[in-house]
Design a protein around this motif. Sequence first.
Motif, PDB file in Angstrom:
ATOM      1  N   ARG A  37      27.755 -46.931  19.589  1.00 33.99           N
ATOM      2  CA  ARG A  37      28.269 -48.214  19.134  1.00 33.99           C
ATOM      3  C   ARG A  37      27.187 -49.211  18.769  1.00 33.99           C
ATOM      4  N   LEU A  38      26.071 -49.183  19.471  1.00 35.78           N
ATOM      5  CA  LEU A  38      25.012 -50.165  19.240  1.00 35.78           C
ATOM      6  C   LEU A  38      23.666 -49.469  19.424  1.00 35.78           C
ATOM      7  N   TYR A  89      28.618 -50.702  15.445  1.00 36.60           N
ATOM      8  CA  TYR A  89      29.954 -50.246  15.052  1.00 36.60           C
ATOM      9  C   TYR A  89      30.933 -50.733  16.118  1.00 36.60           C
ATOM     10  N   GLN A  90      31.644 -51.800  15.787  1.00 39.75           N
ATOM     11  CA  GLN A  90      32.551 -52.430  16.737  1.00 39.75           C
ATOM     12  C   GLN A  90      33.854 -51.631  16.860  1.00 39.75           C
ATOM     13  N   HIS A  91      34.493 -51.754  18.023  1.00 38.55           N
ATOM     14  CA  HIS A  91      35.774 -51.089  18.233  1.00 38.55           C
ATOM     15  C   HIS A  91      36.807 -51.645  17.261  1.00 38.55           C
ATOM     16  N   ALA A  92      37.649 -50.753  16.739  1.00 37.52           N
ATOM     17  CA  ALA A  92      38.702 -51.176  15.818  1.00 37.52           C
ATOM     18  C   ALA A  92      39.865 -51.763  16.599  1.00 37.52           C
ATOM     19  N   LEU A  93      40.480 -52.780  16.017  1.00 33.39           N
ATOM     20  CA  LEU A  93      41.632 -53.410  16.664  1.00 33.39           C
ATOM     21  C   LEU A  93      42.827 -52.472  16.638  1.00 33.39           C
ATOM     22  N   THR A  94      43.591 -52.472  17.706  1.00 34.61           N
ATOM     23  CA  THR A  94      44.757 -51.608  17.808  1.00 34.61           C
ATOM     24  C   THR A  94      46.033 -52.417  17.588  1.00 34.61           C
ATOM     25  N   ARG A  95      47.085 -51.717  17.185  1.00 43.93           N
ATOM     26  CA  ARG A  95      48.371 -52.366  16.960  1.00 43.93           C
ATOM     27  C   ARG A  95      49.354 -52.011  18.081  1.00 43.93           C
ATOM     28  N   GLY A  96      48.878 -51.992  19.297  1.00 45.33           N
ATOM     29  CA  GLY A  96      49.739 -51.665  20.421  1.00 45.33           C
ATOM     30  C   GLY A  96      50.300 -52.908  21.075  1.00 45.33           C
ATOM     31  N   ASP A  97      50.643 -52.773  22.330  1.00 47.93           N
ATOM     32  CA  ASP A  97      51.188 -53.912  23.061  1.00 47.93           C
ATOM     33  C   ASP A  97      50.063 -54.837  23.493  1.00 47.93           C
ATOM     34  N   GLN A 130      47.180 -53.227  25.566  1.00 45.49           N
ATOM     35  CA  GLN A 130      46.216 -52.477  24.761  1.00 45.49           C
ATOM     36  C   GLN A 130      45.302 -53.414  23.978  1.00 45.49           C
ATOM     37  N   GLN A 131      45.851 -54.482  23.431  1.00 42.36           N
ATOM     38  CA  GLN A 131      45.027 -55.450  22.717  1.00 42.36           C
ATOM     39  C   GLN A 131      44.017 -56.104  23.653  1.00 42.36           C
ATOM     40  N   ALA A 132      44.443 -56.435  24.855  1.00 43.68           N
ATOM     41  CA  ALA A 132      43.532 -57.053  25.818  1.00 43.68           C
ATOM     42  C   ALA A 132      42.411 -56.098  26.197  1.00 43.68           C
ATOM     43  N   GLU A 133      42.723 -54.814  26.349  1.00 46.53           N
ATOM     44  CA  GLU A 133      41.693 -53.824  26.673  1.00 46.53           C
ATOM     45  C   GLU A 133      40.709 -53.672  25.522  1.00 46.53           C
ATOM     46  N   THR A 134      41.212 -53.669  24.276  1.00 44.78           N
ATOM     47  CA  THR A 134      40.332 -53.569  23.109  1.00 44.78           C
ATOM     48  C   THR A 134      39.426 -54.787  22.998  1.00 44.78           C
ATOM     49  N   MET A 135      39.978 -55.969  23.197  1.00 43.35           N
ATOM     50  CA  MET A 135      39.179 -57.184  23.108  1.00 43.35           C
ATOM     51  C   MET A 135      38.125 -57.225  24.216  1.00 43.35           C
ATOM     52  N   LYS A 136      38.423 -56.651  25.367  1.00 43.16           N
ATOM     53  CA  LYS A 136      37.436 -56.583  26.445  1.00 43.16           C
ATOM     54  C   LYS A 136      36.268 -55.702  26.031  1.00 43.16           C
ATOM     55  N   LYS A 137      36.555 -54.575  25.382  1.00 40.82           N
ATOM     56  CA  LYS A 137      35.500 -53.697  24.893  1.00 40.82           C
ATOM     57  C   LYS A 137      34.685 -54.396  23.805  1.00 40.82           C
ATOM     58  N   THR A 158      39.303 -66.843  18.468  1.00 41.00           N
ATOM     59  CA  THR A 158      38.403 -66.955  19.619  1.00 41.00           C
ATOM     60  C   THR A 158      37.223 -65.980  19.478  1.00 41.00           C
ATOM     61  N   GLU A 159      37.510 -64.752  19.088  1.00 43.85           N
ATOM     62  CA  GLU A 159      36.440 -63.768  18.897  1.00 43.85           C
ATOM     63  C   GLU A 159      35.519 -64.198  17.771  1.00 43.85           C
ATOM     64  N   ARG A 160      36.084 -64.698  16.678  1.00 43.47           N
ATOM     65  CA  ARG A 160      35.291 -65.116  15.525  1.00 43.47           C
ATOM     66  C   ARG A 160      34.349 -66.259  15.900  1.00 43.47           C
ATOM     67  N   ALA A 161      34.838 -67.208  16.674  1.00 37.96           N
ATOM     68  CA  ALA A 161      33.999 -68.333  17.094  1.00 37.96           C
ATOM     69  C   ALA A 161      32.857 -67.846  17.986  1.00 37.96           C
ATOM     70  N   GLU A 162      33.130 -66.876  18.850  1.00 32.71           N
ATOM     71  CA  GLU A 162      32.083 -66.345  19.730  1.00 32.71           C
ATOM     72  C   GLU A 162      30.974 -65.677  18.920  1.00 32.71           C
ATOM     73  N   VAL A 163      31.353 -64.850  17.946  1.00 35.99           N
ATOM     74  CA  VAL A 163      30.355 -64.151  17.135  1.00 35.99           C
ATOM     75  C   VAL A 163      29.560 -65.120  16.277  1.00 35.99           C
ATOM     76  N   MET A 164      30.234 -66.104  15.682  1.00 38.13           N
ATOM     77  CA  MET A 164      29.529 -67.072  14.844  1.00 38.13           C
ATOM     78  C   MET A 164      28.526 -67.871  15.669  1.00 38.13           C
ATOM     79  N   SER A 165      28.853 -68.183  16.911  1.00 40.32           N
ATOM     80  CA  SER A 165      27.911 -68.916  17.760  1.00 40.32           C
ATOM     81  C   SER A 165      26.682 -68.058  18.079  1.00 40.32           C
TER      82      SER A 165
END
Length: 536
Positions: free
Chosen positions: A111-112, A130-138, A141-148, A201-208
Amino acid sequence: MSLNCAGHLRAWLLEEVEGSLVDQPGHIVRWAEQLASSLWSELSVEEKHSEIGVFILVETHWSFTNDYQSEGWLLVHSGVPGKKGAGILVGIRSDLADRQDLKWHEVEPGRLLHVRCRIRKQQYDLLAVYQHALTRGDKEQQAETMKKCGSIWKKMDKTLSGFPFRSALVLAGDFNMVLSPLTDVSGKGIKLGSDLEWLRTERAEVMSILQARKLVALNTWGKPAITYHHPNGESQIDYIMTRRQTADLEARKCSPVKTPLAGWRSAGHLPVIASLKLNWKPWQQHLTGRSDSSAITPSLETIISEVAPDLQQFQQAVKHNLDEKPRKIAMPQPRVMDSEVEQIWSQSGAVLERALLQPSDLETQRRERKRAMRKLARQRRRDALKEMLGLIGQAQDAGNAHAQYQFIRKVCPKAFRRKICLKTESGGVMSNEAECDALAAYAKTLFDDKDFTPPELLPLPMEWFTSESWQAALGKLNVHKAVPKFSASVQCWKQHAHVLAPTLQRIAHSALCDGKPYVPDFWTRVQLAWLPKPGD
């Protein structure tokens, strides 16, 4: 199957014009694809046309991790053991960089990947993501992906913070997110993404992070241009970034380009190309040059004629005057398929230019092109295997076991041998000089012991060290044994034993057979070869 993300760095670097060195632009090209032999055939042709110097390819679907050399490229791959969904490959053209200067660190496997090299005289820090791809689950699952994803961003920030300012920095990869315009970081050439709160929220973190590290997203300053297309949508999620100091007007012309690569795909990532200027300041960097030992090494004839020759000078003279560099066995090169690949491209382009093709016709053409490229790649591998098997048979018939073994290793290679890459306390990659200092300090503690007074030596019989005895002893040495860097090869000592034996006799008689024998200090010096253990 969708295309995957990758990248290529092309650097022309320095060129001599009218007797002076001037900066020349280089290019970064990023490409996404599952790394198959048929695609590699097309990629090789495209790299030659674009004069690419360094490339980064992600999601290779390989699970191994190592560095190696192949077809004119220095390659570093990072994979996830047991998993096929990730993988990052960084390649540097072997005529631009020295493999001895190549350092790398898996920040996050697959990944890095951080690769440090010296292209000509400029140090480069290449960071592929190579960032993890966003999932279309519940929501879980989204929270687990965002944690990664958050873990990757934090590790990326920490790695960027450890890069020295003297290095030319390139950050490239599939971010799997859309940036937003921000002064001095990204321009308005961005196809804006979703406005969901958790994505903002993720976008603001990366831009900072990018703003704090003073990085510039190069492919955001022109017209908005997508880097990923799919029948169900399109987005701009692949970026190339560098420091503000190297993000000049030429670099900010970075944009996606069309290419015939993997033309059978109906969706995927587009290549992105950018020009980077080499910014080398020799007065700010200290490079240790190699000393010319020939200027201080006396001639072999002079030492042989001396009554009491010096052992160290004798070894240096033998190495400089008699030792020959070992000749590497010439390995067959894979057949060049540029003309065949270009012919397939030309035929595919002619079909696509025909008026009003039906969707079924386009799909048939894509399948035929993919089939043709795979057939070409299979034929290339088959021809290479046949040629190698023929060379194995020829070496066996000639009784050349060494050459036969080398050819067999190409057909059935051993396990990967990983290069030693020591890291600092913060996890960064050490330079060659820092590695030497660390190993020397470790060896000092490892072999340190209490001082002792050596016993007095007794003279040895002179008949033990006659010229004939030296010739017999040298003749029994195994030519495949390793020797210190400052010594001539075993083959050299065996081949010239009749010339060197009389001098060795005088040295031994003087040191070991005299009234006060002693062991010369030079005999107590060794060269340590550090071997990494599996799993370290």
